[in-house]
Design an enzyme around this catalytic site. Structure first.
Site, PDB file in Angstrom:
ATOM      1  N   SER A 154       5.064   8.996  -6.446  1.00 26.92           N
ATOM      2  CA  SER A 154       6.518   9.017  -6.356  1.00 26.92           C
ATOM      3  C   SER A 154       7.169   9.346  -7.696  1.00 26.92           C
ATOM      4  CB  SER A 154       6.984   7.659  -5.812  1.00 26.92           C
ATOM      5  OG  SER A 154       8.338   7.689  -5.473  1.00 26.92           O
ATOM      6  N   HIS A 177       6.552  12.843  -2.316  1.00 24.50           N
ATOM      7  CA  HIS A 177       7.189  12.596  -1.026  1.00 24.50           C
ATOM      8  C   HIS A 177       8.699  12.634  -1.182  1.00 24.50           C
ATOM      9  CE1 HIS A 177       8.424   8.546  -2.171  1.00 24.50           C
ATOM     10  NE2 HIS A 177       7.199   8.333  -2.629  1.00 24.50           N
TER      11      HIS A 177
END
Length: 264
Positions: A154, A177
């Site tokens: 992330s 993501h």
């Protein structure tokens, strides 16, 4: 009173004994001084080790200066979850960005610190805090190298690419993501527009500091074929290098060697 040869010999003998005693006393004093200096050096070394151990225990940070290169490298760790504007539960392993930001400023201002090694093993965390840290690292004038030793998920991805050069160990992973948000979310167009703005900030930063194009990053973010309950892409070791996110596969030895080279 008549001065005899015997008296002369006695005086010479006394002078010789006196000189010998002074020499022995001098040697004893030198020995004591030398012993005192050794004890003082040992005491300073012990105190320094205790300070370093406390620093590692409290912050995961330490200065590396025992190398043959005679260079001072500041080791920073980004571990667990990056804590932002809200405190996480006590049982969570966290990196507090309000501790790292002033430390980075101190490193930039220091005349002694010559380089920074960033060790990364994070599941991500607060987007605003993580991006602030990444921008701060990227703005340093000192040579910087990052090493992903476990995970860089992330918002950990911008931190990895923020340095001058990056490494990843063969078994480490990176996950890209879409932006997520916790808490109450208003189901309005403005909310989704805001999500897009945050995502664009992250994608733009990664694209500027790595060899991966913005279009490819967005494609990996929206991948529906890899994660069963989410969108995104997992990159393991060499895959991150092939995608242009990381400079090279390697470990601590390679990271330090590269940092020494960058420091000159």
């Amino acid at each position: 009173m008549q001065w005899t040869e015997k008296d002369q010999l006695n005086v010479e003998s006394e002078i010789e004994d006196s000189m010998q005693m002074q020499g022995e006393n001098g040697k004893e004093m030198e020995k004591n001084v030398g012993s005192s200096e050794k004890e003082e050096k040992k005491k300073v070394k012990t105190e320094r080790m205790e300070i370093e151990e406390n620093q590692i225990r409290e912050t995961g940070q330490v200065i590396l200066d025992g190398n043959g290169e005679k260079k001072k490298i500041y080791l920073l760790t980004i571990i667990g979850e990056i804590e932002g504007h809200e405190n996480l539960p006590n049982h969570n392993k966290t990196t507090k960005y309000e501790h790292i930001l002033p430390k980075l400023a101190s490193i930039e201002d220091s005349e002694e610190i010559e380089g920074v090694l960033l060790l990364i093993n994070t599941v991500g965390g607060d987007v605003s805090a993580g991006l602030a840290l990444a921008e701060m690292v990227a703005s340093l004038s000192k040579p910087t190298v990052s090493l992903v030793i476990g995970d860089s998920h992330s918002i950990g991805v911008p931190l990895t690419v923020a340095t001058d050069y990056s490494f990843i160990v063969p078994s480490a992973t990176m996950i890209i993501h879409p932006v997520r948000m916790n808490g109450t979310i208003i189901g309005a167009r403005q909310t989704y527009d805001y999500f897009q703005i945050i995502q664009d900030r992250i994608v733009d930063f990664i694209a500027r500091h790595s060899g991966t194009k913005k279009e490819r990053l967005e494609e990996m973010m929206m991948n529906t074929k890899m994660l069963s309950k989410d969108l995104g892409t997992i990159l393991v070791g060499e895959d991150a290098v092939k995608e242009g996110l990381v400079s090279e596969v390697g470990g601590m030895k390679e990271a330090l060697k590269k940092l020494y080279t960058l420091m000159g």
